[in-house]
Design a protein around this motif. Structure first.
Motif, PDB file in Angstrom:
ATOM      1  N   THR A 196     115.104  56.058 -26.798  1.00 52.07           N
ATOM      2  CA  THR A 196     114.948  55.328 -28.060  1.00 52.07           C
ATOM      3  C   THR A 196     115.510  53.913 -27.980  1.00 52.07           C
ATOM      4  N   LYS A 197     116.519  53.698 -27.170  1.00 53.23           N
ATOM      5  CA  LYS A 197     117.002  52.324 -26.978  1.00 53.23           C
ATOM      6  C   LYS A 197     115.908  51.462 -26.350  1.00 53.23           C
ATOM      7  N   GLU A 198     115.164  52.034 -25.418  1.00 52.79           N
ATOM      8  CA  GLU A 198     114.061  51.294 -24.802  1.00 52.79           C
ATOM      9  C   GLU A 198     112.920  51.082 -25.795  1.00 52.79           C
ATOM     10  N   ILE A 199     112.675  52.068 -26.632  1.00 52.52           N
ATOM     11  CA  ILE A 199     111.645  51.917 -27.661  1.00 52.52           C
ATOM     12  C   ILE A 199     112.024  50.803 -28.625  1.00 52.52           C
ATOM     13  N   ARG A 200     113.295  50.751 -29.011  1.00 48.90           N
ATOM     14  CA  ARG A 200     113.731  49.677 -29.918  1.00 48.90           C
ATOM     15  C   ARG A 200     113.551  48.308 -29.268  1.00 48.90           C
ATOM     16  N   ALA A 201     113.789  48.241 -27.966  1.00 49.09           N
ATOM     17  CA  ALA A 201     113.608  46.971 -27.266  1.00 49.09           C
ATOM     18  C   ALA A 201     112.150  46.521 -27.297  1.00 49.09           C
ATOM     19  N   MET A 202     111.227  47.472 -27.331  1.00 48.06           N
ATOM     20  CA  MET A 202     109.809  47.121 -27.395  1.00 48.06           C
ATOM     21  C   MET A 202     109.463  46.387 -28.691  1.00 48.06           C
ATOM     22  N   ALA A 203     110.205  46.669 -29.745  1.00 44.76           N
ATOM     23  CA  ALA A 203     109.942  46.052 -31.045  1.00 44.76           C
ATOM     24  C   ALA A 203     110.850  44.857 -31.322  1.00 44.76           C
ATOM     25  N   LYS A 204     111.672  44.499 -30.345  1.00 52.95           N
ATOM     26  CA  LYS A 204     112.608  43.393 -30.540  1.00 52.95           C
ATOM     27  C   LYS A 204     111.862  42.092 -30.823  1.00 52.95           C
ATOM     28  N   GLY A 205     112.355  41.342 -31.793  1.00 51.51           N
ATOM     29  CA  GLY A 205     111.743  40.071 -32.127  1.00 51.51           C
ATOM     30  C   GLY A 205     110.727  40.146 -33.251  1.00 51.51           C
ATOM     31  N   ARG A 206     110.347  41.341 -33.669  1.00 45.85           N
ATOM     32  CA  ARG A 206     109.431  41.466 -34.800  1.00 45.85           C
ATOM     33  C   ARG A 206     110.115  40.977 -36.076  1.00 45.85           C
ATOM     34  N   LYS A 207     109.336  40.422 -36.980  1.00 44.39           N
ATOM     35  CA  LYS A 207     109.875  39.988 -38.260  1.00 44.39           C
ATOM     36  C   LYS A 207     110.023  41.160 -39.230  1.00 44.39           C
ATOM     37  N   GLY A 208     109.207  42.168 -39.069  1.00 49.93           N
ATOM     38  CA  GLY A 208     109.265  43.323 -39.949  1.00 49.93           C
ATOM     39  C   GLY A 208     110.319  44.319 -39.512  1.00 49.93           C
ATOM     40  N   VAL A 209     110.723  45.169 -40.442  1.00 49.71           N
ATOM     41  CA  VAL A 209     111.712  46.202 -40.165  1.00 49.71           C
ATOM     42  C   VAL A 209     111.084  47.296 -39.306  1.00 49.71           C
ATOM     43  N   THR A 210     111.789  47.672 -38.265  1.00 47.42           N
ATOM     44  CA  THR A 210     111.375  48.788 -37.410  1.00 47.42           C
ATOM     45  C   THR A 210     112.506  49.805 -37.386  1.00 47.42           C
ATOM     46  N   ARG A 211     112.231  50.986 -37.904  1.00 45.61           N
ATOM     47  CA  ARG A 211     113.227  52.050 -37.850  1.00 45.61           C
ATOM     48  C   ARG A 211     112.729  53.157 -36.921  1.00 45.61           C
ATOM     49  N   ILE A 212     113.681  53.807 -36.269  1.00 41.58           N
ATOM     50  CA  ILE A 212     113.361  54.874 -35.323  1.00 41.58           C
ATOM     51  C   ILE A 212     114.044  56.152 -35.768  1.00 41.58           C
ATOM     52  N   VAL A 213     113.257  57.219 -35.842  1.00 37.75           N
ATOM     53  CA  VAL A 213     113.809  58.534 -36.170  1.00 37.75           C
ATOM     54  C   VAL A 213     113.472  59.491 -35.035  1.00 37.75           C
ATOM     55  N   TYR A 214     114.266  60.542 -34.936  1.00 39.45           N
ATOM     56  CA  TYR A 214     114.007  61.562 -33.929  1.00 39.45           C
ATOM     57  C   TYR A 214     113.498  62.827 -34.595  1.00 39.45           C
ATOM     58  N   GLY A 215     112.483  63.437 -33.975  1.00 43.53           N
ATOM     59  CA  GLY A 215     111.985  64.733 -34.403  1.00 43.53           C
ATOM     60  C   GLY A 215     111.769  65.610 -33.183  1.00 43.53           C
ATOM     61  N   GLY A 216     111.835  66.891 -33.378  1.00 48.28           N
ATOM     62  CA  GLY A 216     111.681  67.824 -32.264  1.00 48.28           C
ATOM     63  C   GLY A 216     112.828  68.798 -32.257  1.00 48.28           C
TER      64      GLY A 216
END
Length: 255
Positions: A196-216
């Motif tokens: 998930t840290k790598e996933i957050r890095a993929m969205a770095k720099g976006r102007k919009g809010v990006t939240r990450i949740v875990y399921g499973g």
């Protein structure tokens, strides 16, 4: 909320197709009773019933801060698409989140990354927050290799979605390793945090809010172990017991 604002925790549950109309509405009424608890803990709580229950669920939740979600949408706003539901209609029915690309839809209905991205775009242009399920299908035995493979499989899913929505649109990415869905235990905490840290890095720099949740197979004790990588949890059958959902809200709120 802007991209620089501290993100609120996020907890939600999908009812899939487990309930009929009357039992769905009873469940939603139970979720309503958790509104004050979630609000006091600064947690955004959402519930995703089936399509036929959506409007009635919206009326139940209307006086609360609980967010209503829908389980899918089509990528066109109108037309000859028998059996599909538009994001526009979902918004008009009271939904504010729409779940897209769940592993079940990818497996059973053969949804592709491109189709999931089109749906995310339709959701965003109609005022809905896309909640996009992402995750790898298999899990290797060597931890570092498993993380690397998971990140690359998720990358194609995430990049397709981010390219399809405006840069300032809010999006929720639900990391759900397919192999962990319905398992006895959630994915290993180190694995989840690293991916998930790598996933957050993929969205770095976006102007919009990006939240990450875990399921499973998430439940009590899950969030505290993975909080360095995620903003909350996307719960399944465990949370179909309202008391279990309450326990998770309290645990996240107090962490």
């Amino acid at each position: 909320m802007t991209a620089s604002t501290p993100l609120r925790r996020l907890v939600g549950v999908s009812l899939k197709m487990y309930y009929d109309l009357s039992s769905t509405l009873r469940y939603v009424q139970g979720v309503l009773e958790l509104d004050g608890l979630a609000w006091n803990y600064r947690i955004d709580l959402f519930v995703i019933p089936d399509f036929i229950s959506l409007a009635d669920s919206g009326r139940i939740l209307q006086p609360s801060s609980i967010i209503l979600g829908a389980q899918d949408c089509f990528w066109e706003d109108a037309g000859a698409y028998t059996g599909e539901v538009s994001a526009r209609s979902l918004f008009q029915a009271g939904a504010r989140i729409v779940e897209i690309g769940h592993a079940e839809r990818r497996a059973i209905f053969k949804e592709t990354d491109a189709q999931v991205a089109l749906k995310a775009g339709a959701a965003a242009r109609n005022g809905l927050i896309p909640l996009v399920c992402i995750g790898e299908r298999t899990h290797g035995n060597i931890a570092s290799a498993a993380v690397g493979a998971a990140v690359e499989e998720c990358r194609t899913q995430v990049e397709a979605v981010l390219a399809a929505i405006p840069e300032d649109a809010e999006v929720i990415l639900a990391y759900e390793p397919v192999w962990a869905i319905g398992a006895k235990e959630p994915a290993d905490a180190d694995h989840v945090v690293n991916v998930t840290k790598e996933i957050r890095a993929m969205a770095k720099g976006r102007k919009g809010v990006t939240r990450i949740v875990y399921g499973g197979s998430a439940g009590p004790g899950t969030f505290g172990k993975i909080r360095d990588g995620v903003d909350g949890l996307f719960l399944g059958r465990f949370a179909h017991d309202i008391q279990n959902l309450k326990r998770v809200i309290e645990e996240i709120g107090e962490s």
